[in-house]
Design a protein around this motif. Sequence first.
Motif, PDB file in Angstrom:
ATOM      1  N   THR A 150       0.827  -1.202   0.000  1.00  0.00           N
ATOM      2  CA  THR A 150       0.000   0.000   0.000  1.00  0.00           C
ATOM      3  C   THR A 150       0.867   1.260   0.000  1.00  0.00           C
ATOM      4  O   THR A 150       0.349   2.362  -0.117  1.00  0.00           O
ATOM      5  CB  THR A 150      -0.939   0.014   1.222  1.00  0.00           C
ATOM      6  N   ASN A 151       2.185   1.093   0.144  1.00  0.00           N
ATOM      7  CA  ASN A 151       3.052   2.268   0.028  1.00  0.00           C
ATOM      8  C   ASN A 151       3.155   2.656  -1.449  1.00  0.00           C
ATOM      9  O   ASN A 151       3.429   1.817  -2.303  1.00  0.00           O
ATOM     10  CB  ASN A 151       4.446   1.941   0.574  1.00  0.00           C
ATOM     11  N   LEU A 152       2.935   3.925  -1.734  1.00  0.00           N
ATOM     12  CA  LEU A 152       2.952   4.349  -3.136  1.00  0.00           C
ATOM     13  C   LEU A 152       4.318   4.892  -3.532  1.00  0.00           C
ATOM     14  O   LEU A 152       4.749   5.933  -3.039  1.00  0.00           O
ATOM     15  CB  LEU A 152       1.877   5.406  -3.382  1.00  0.00           C
ATOM     16  N   PHE A 153       4.975   4.194  -4.422  1.00  0.00           N
ATOM     17  CA  PHE A 153       6.266   4.677  -4.926  1.00  0.00           C
ATOM     18  C   PHE A 153       6.010   5.708  -6.019  1.00  0.00           C
ATOM     19  O   PHE A 153       4.939   5.740  -6.624  1.00  0.00           O
ATOM     20  CB  PHE A 153       7.077   3.488  -5.467  1.00  0.00           C
ATOM     21  N   ASN A 154       7.040   6.546  -6.280  1.00  0.00           N
ATOM     22  CA  ASN A 154       6.873   7.588  -7.308  1.00  0.00           C
ATOM     23  C   ASN A 154       6.988   7.036  -8.722  1.00  0.00           C
ATOM     24  O   ASN A 154       6.451   7.592  -9.659  1.00  0.00           O
ATOM     25  CB  ASN A 154       7.939   8.680  -7.139  1.00  0.00           C
ATOM     26  N   GLY A 155       7.751   5.981  -8.864  1.00  0.00           N
ATOM     27  CA  GLY A 155       7.969   5.390 -10.183  1.00  0.00           C
ATOM     28  C   GLY A 155       8.714   4.092  -9.973  1.00  0.00           C
ATOM     29  O   GLY A 155       8.771   3.577  -8.848  1.00  0.00           O
ATOM     30  N   LEU A 156       9.311   3.573 -11.035  1.00  0.00           N
ATOM     31  CA  LEU A 156      10.034   2.306 -10.907  1.00  0.00           C
ATOM     32  C   LEU A 156      11.238   2.499  -9.981  1.00  0.00           C
ATOM     33  O   LEU A 156      12.095   3.347 -10.230  1.00  0.00           O
ATOM     34  CB  LEU A 156      10.485   1.840 -12.297  1.00  0.00           C
ATOM     35  N   THR A 157      11.262   1.713  -8.914  1.00  0.00           N
ATOM     36  CA  THR A 157      12.279   1.885  -7.879  1.00  0.00           C
ATOM     37  C   THR A 157      12.898   0.524  -7.580  1.00  0.00           C
ATOM     38  O   THR A 157      12.181  -0.441  -7.296  1.00  0.00           O
ATOM     39  CB  THR A 157      11.615   2.442  -6.592  1.00  0.00           C
ATOM     40  N   PHE A 158      14.222   0.463  -7.677  1.00  0.00           N
ATOM     41  CA  PHE A 158      14.926  -0.779  -7.354  1.00  0.00           C
ATOM     42  C   PHE A 158      15.583  -0.594  -6.000  1.00  0.00           C
ATOM     43  O   PHE A 158      16.397   0.323  -5.825  1.00  0.00           O
ATOM     44  CB  PHE A 158      15.965  -1.099  -8.431  1.00  0.00           C
ATOM     45  N   ILE A 159      15.224  -1.449  -5.042  1.00  0.00           N
ATOM     46  CA  ILE A 159      15.696  -1.272  -3.666  1.00  0.00           C
ATOM     47  C   ILE A 159      16.531  -2.480  -3.265  1.00  0.00           C
ATOM     48  O   ILE A 159      16.074  -3.625  -3.384  1.00  0.00           O
ATOM     49  CB  ILE A 159      14.504  -1.148  -2.701  1.00  0.00           C
ATOM     50  N   HIS A 160      17.732  -2.203  -2.788  1.00  0.00           N
ATOM     51  CA  HIS A 160      18.635  -3.293  -2.390  1.00  0.00           C
ATOM     52  C   HIS A 160      18.842  -3.254  -0.883  1.00  0.00           C
ATOM     53  O   HIS A 160      19.180  -2.213  -0.327  1.00  0.00           O
ATOM     54  CB  HIS A 160      19.972  -3.155  -3.125  1.00  0.00           C
ATOM     55  N   ARG A 161      18.650  -4.396  -0.254  1.00  0.00           N
ATOM     56  CA  ARG A 161      18.838  -4.510   1.204  1.00  0.00           C
ATOM     57  C   ARG A 161      19.641  -5.769   1.489  1.00  0.00           C
ATOM     58  O   ARG A 161      19.497  -6.782   0.807  1.00  0.00           O
ATOM     59  CB  ARG A 161      17.494  -4.638   1.910  1.00  0.00           C
ATOM     60  N   ARG A 162      20.462  -5.670   2.551  1.00  0.00           N
ATOM     61  CA  ARG A 162      21.227  -6.854   2.957  1.00  0.00           C
ATOM     62  C   ARG A 162      20.801  -7.229   4.369  1.00  0.00           C
ATOM     63  O   ARG A 162      20.857  -6.376   5.271  1.00  0.00           O
ATOM     64  CB  ARG A 162      22.725  -6.512   2.899  1.00  0.00           C
ATOM     65  N   SER A 163      20.383  -8.454   4.582  1.00  0.00           N
ATOM     66  CA  SER A 163      20.038  -8.918   5.933  1.00  0.00           C
ATOM     67  C   SER A 163      21.194  -9.775   6.428  1.00  0.00           C
ATOM     68  O   SER A 163      22.177  -9.967   5.720  1.00  0.00           O
ATOM     69  CB  SER A 163      18.756  -9.761   5.898  1.00  0.00           C
ATOM     70  N   GLU A 164      21.058 -10.338   7.624  1.00  0.00           N
ATOM     71  CA  GLU A 164      22.134 -11.208   8.124  1.00  0.00           C
ATOM     72  C   GLU A 164      22.261 -12.475   7.270  1.00  0.00           C
ATOM     73  O   GLU A 164      23.237 -13.194   7.359  1.00  0.00           O
ATOM     74  CB  GLU A 164      21.924 -11.543   9.610  1.00  0.00           C
ATOM     75  N   HIS A 165      21.254 -12.734   6.413  1.00  0.00           N
ATOM     76  CA  HIS A 165      21.289 -13.947   5.587  1.00  0.00           C
ATOM     77  C   HIS A 165      21.843 -13.706   4.188  1.00  0.00           C
ATOM     78  O   HIS A 165      22.269 -14.644   3.516  1.00  0.00           O
ATOM     79  CB  HIS A 165      19.880 -14.536   5.475  1.00  0.00           C
ATOM     80  N   GLY A 166      21.800 -12.464   3.724  1.00  0.00           N
ATOM     81  CA  GLY A 166      22.285 -12.169   2.367  1.00  0.00           C
ATOM     82  C   GLY A 166      21.517 -11.019   1.738  1.00  0.00           C
ATOM     83  O   GLY A 166      20.804 -10.281   2.426  1.00  0.00           O
ATOM     84  N   ASN A 167      21.660 -10.906   0.406  1.00  0.00           N
ATOM     85  CA  ASN A 167      21.068  -9.750  -0.291  1.00  0.00           C
ATOM     86  C   ASN A 167      19.670 -10.034  -0.841  1.00  0.00           C
ATOM     87  O   ASN A 167      19.402 -11.127  -1.344  1.00  0.00           O
ATOM     88  CB  ASN A 167      21.946  -9.360  -1.486  1.00  0.00           C
ATOM     89  N   ALA A 204      14.282  -5.421  -4.412  1.00  0.00           N
ATOM     90  CA  ALA A 204      12.868  -5.276  -4.776  1.00  0.00           C
ATOM     91  C   ALA A 204      12.738  -4.445  -6.042  1.00  0.00           C
ATOM     92  O   ALA A 204      13.490  -3.496  -6.250  1.00  0.00           O
ATOM     93  CB  ALA A 204      12.110  -4.596  -3.650  1.00  0.00           C
ATOM     94  N   HIS A 205      11.776  -4.841  -6.892  1.00  0.00           N
ATOM     95  CA  HIS A 205      11.381  -4.019  -8.043  1.00  0.00           C
ATOM     96  C   HIS A 205      10.013  -3.467  -7.624  1.00  0.00           C
ATOM     97  O   HIS A 205       9.072  -4.247  -7.479  1.00  0.00           O
ATOM     98  CB  HIS A 205      11.123  -4.829  -9.311  1.00  0.00           C
ATOM     99  N   ALA A 206       9.912  -2.164  -7.431  1.00  0.00           N
ATOM    100  CA  ALA A 206       8.647  -1.600  -6.952  1.00  0.00           C
ATOM    101  C   ALA A 206       8.177  -0.496  -7.888  1.00  0.00           C
ATOM    102  O   ALA A 206       9.001   0.279  -8.378  1.00  0.00           O
ATOM    103  CB  ALA A 206       8.831  -1.046  -5.541  1.00  0.00           C
ATOM    104  N   TYR A 207       6.876  -0.449  -8.144  1.00  0.00           N
ATOM    105  CA  TYR A 207       6.335   0.655  -8.949  1.00  0.00           C
ATOM    106  C   TYR A 207       4.843   0.798  -8.669  1.00  0.00           C
ATOM    107  O   TYR A 207       4.167  -0.169  -8.345  1.00  0.00           O
ATOM    108  CB  TYR A 207       6.603   0.432 -10.453  1.00  0.00           C
ATOM    109  N   PRO A 208       4.331   2.043  -8.776  1.00  0.00           N
ATOM    110  CA  PRO A 208       2.913   2.258  -8.460  1.00  0.00           C
ATOM    111  C   PRO A 208       2.040   1.747  -9.598  1.00  0.00           C
ATOM    112  O   PRO A 208       2.409   1.851 -10.771  1.00  0.00           O
ATOM    113  CB  PRO A 208       2.823   3.794  -8.377  1.00  0.00           C
ATOM    114  N   ILE A 209       0.879   1.198  -9.238  1.00  0.00           N
ATOM    115  CA  ILE A 209      -0.011   0.703 -10.302  1.00  0.00           C
ATOM    116  C   ILE A 209      -1.411   1.300 -10.194  1.00  0.00           C
ATOM    117  O   ILE A 209      -2.236   1.098 -11.083  1.00  0.00           O
ATOM    118  CB  ILE A 209      -0.095  -0.843 -10.299  1.00  0.00           C
ATOM    119  N   SER A 210      -1.674   2.015  -9.099  1.00  0.00           N
ATOM    120  CA  SER A 210      -2.976   2.678  -8.946  1.00  0.00           C
ATOM    121  C   SER A 210      -2.813   3.687  -7.823  1.00  0.00           C
ATOM    122  O   SER A 210      -1.711   3.877  -7.301  1.00  0.00           O
ATOM    123  CB  SER A 210      -4.067   1.657  -8.580  1.00  0.00           C
TER     124      SER A 210
END
Length: 531
Positions: free
Chosen positions: A169-186, A189-195
Motif C-alpha cells: 500500500t506504500n505508493l512509490f513515485n515510479g520504478l524503484t529498485f531497492i537493495h537490502r542486505r540482511s544477516e542472511h544475504g542480499n 525489490a522491483h517496486a512501482y505504483p499501479i494505482s
Amino acid sequence: MTIRVACIGGGPGGLFFTALLKQRMPEADVVLFERNQASDAFGFGVVFSDATLRRINEADPVLRDGLKNFGKHWDSIEVWLKDDRRSFGGNGMAAIHRKTILRLLQERAAQVGVDMRFGQVAPRLDELGEYDLIVGADGANSLTREQLGEALGHTAETATAKFIWFGTTNLFNGLTFIHRRSEHGNFAAHAYPISDELSTFIVETDQETWRKAGLDEFDVSQPPGPSDAKTQRYLEKLFAEDIEGQPLVANNSRWANFRTRQTKTWHCGNVALLGDAVHTAHFSVGSGTKMAMEDAVVLAREVAAHAGNLELALTNYEAERQPEVAKIQNSARPSLSWWEHFSRYYQAFEPLQFTFHFFSRSIDIEKIRQRDPELVDAAEKEWKEIHGADPLNTPLQAGPVSFDGRLLRLTTSQGTPVLVAGAQELPLTEVPEEASGSTGLLITAPDTEDGLDAVLENLSGTPAFVVIAGGNPFTRSLLSEEARLARGLTSIMVNDDPDTAPAVTLILSGRADAVAINEAPAFHSDKAFDA
Ligand SMILES: Cc1cc2nc3c(=O)[nH]c(=O)nc-3n(C[C@H](O)[C@H](O)[C@H](O)COP(=O)(O)OP(=O)(O)OC[C@H]3O[C@@H](n4cnc5c(N)ncnc54)[C@H](O)[C@@H]3O)c2cc1C
C-alpha cells in the motif's frame, strides 16, 4: 468468408487477439475459454515502456486509454542502496493494475461480440474439431503447447535466482529498485505504483540466501490460493523503511524461479500459439504483456487477411513475430544475469558505480548521457576524484606491468597474440601455467553462458592480468567480472568496436579494468553494445 475460431486463455494476449479479430471480421464466430472467473487476477501490475507501444496503440487504443485513465506514469527510474538514492531520467514508463487491463480488454471483447466463457477450462484440442482455427493463449504452462508435443521445439531455461510477487500500500513515485542486505544475504525489490492505492513489489534473492533465511518452508506444490506468510513478514521487516512501515499485500504470493521459454515453431496444423505460451522474457525488461499483445495484433491481422489460407496466415505471423521476440529475449538475457549477480555487485561497488553498472547492462555511456546527463556527469566526476584522471587515461598497475592508460590494443605478431600499450608490446599466452610474471593470460569467452564453467577452469594460476577475447559482449563481461570481482585479477576486455564509448562504459561500470581494441582478425567477435 466466415470462420470459427476458439481461443484458449483470457489473459492479455487472448483477449486482445479475439477483440481485434472480431473487429476486423465481424462475421467470424469467435469463442474464448478462460478457466478463471472474469474478475480473478493473480499478480499485481504490469509496466510498459512508453517508447514501445506504438504498434499496440495503432491496432486499438484500449491500452493507451487505460494507462491514461487508470495507470501511473513516470519518467525516472530510481536505485536505492546503502542509504543512497540515485535516479536515472528520460525513461518514460507507465504501469497499470493487471486486474484493470484485463477488465478493459474484456469490455472491448464484449463490445465487439466475442463469446467469452469464463470459469471454463477449454476442451482438449481433439474435442475442438468444429473450429477452423484454435489459438493457444494459455500462458507459460500452456496445456495447448503440451498437447502439440515436442515437434514445436519448446525449451525452458530456469534462472537460479528466486523471486516472489507482492503488492504494497506504500505508493512509490515510479520504478524503484531497492537493495537490502540482511544477516542472511542480499535481497532486491522491483517496486512501482499501479494505482492510487497500490504498488507492485517483486523481491528477488539468491538460492543460498533464501535457504539461510528459512524462506524455503512454504509448500509451493499446493493449489493456487494460499500465500507464503512467513516470507511476507520477513520482507515487511527487511524493507520496512522503504515501504514506510506499510504492509505488503499478498495474492497467491510464492517463491519461484523465472523460466525463460523459447519455441521454434509457433503453429501446427490449425493451432497457433501466442504470448507466454511460446516465449517469456525476464520481468526486469517489462515486456511479457507487450509481446503477447503484439503477437495478438499480427495474428489477428494475418488471419483476417488470409482467412481462406490459414497456413499462410500462421506462417506470416510466425515469420514477422519471431525475430522481434528474439530481439527482446536477447536483451533480457543480460538483464536476467544482472539480477542473478546483484549481491556480488552490491558488495563490490559503491552506490554510484553500482547504479551506473545497472543502467549500462545493454546501453553505453553516450545513450545513458542522452537520457540523463547528470547521472553520467556524477559517475565521471566520482571516478576522477578517486583516480585523478578520466577512465581511459587512468594508469593501471597489473603485477609488475604498468599501463599509462586503459585503452590498449590486441594484435598478433608471427601468430602470437600481443597486447600493445603505448610503446610496450606484451606477448600473451593461452596456457594458464605459462602465465606468470609479466605474461598475461589470453582467454577465449564461450558463445553462450553454458560454456562459461569450462572456460573458468582455465582461469587458474596467478597471471599478471587476463585478456578476455572471443565469445560475445555478454559472455566476455561475465568472465571479466568473475576474474576481477571474484578472483581479484586485473581484467582487460577485448572489444571489436574502435569507438571509445563502449570502452569507457566497461571501465566506469567496473566490468573491466581496461579495454583492448581488437586488431587481430583471429579474435573478432560481436559488437560490444547493440541497444
Ligand atoms: C513477476 C512477474 C512480473 C511481470 N511483470 C511484467 C511487467 O511488468 N510487464 C509485462 O509486460 N509483463 C510482465 N510479466 C509477464 C506477464 O505477466 C505475461 O507475460 C503476460 O501475462 C502474458 O500474457 P498471456 O496472455 O500470454 O498469458 P497469461 O497472462 O498467463 O494468460 C493466460 C490465461 O490462460 C488461462 N488458461 C490457462 N490454461 C487454460 C485452460 N486450459 N483453459 C482455459 N483457460 C486457461 C489462464 O487462466 C490465464 O488467464 C510479469 C511476469 C511475472 C512472473
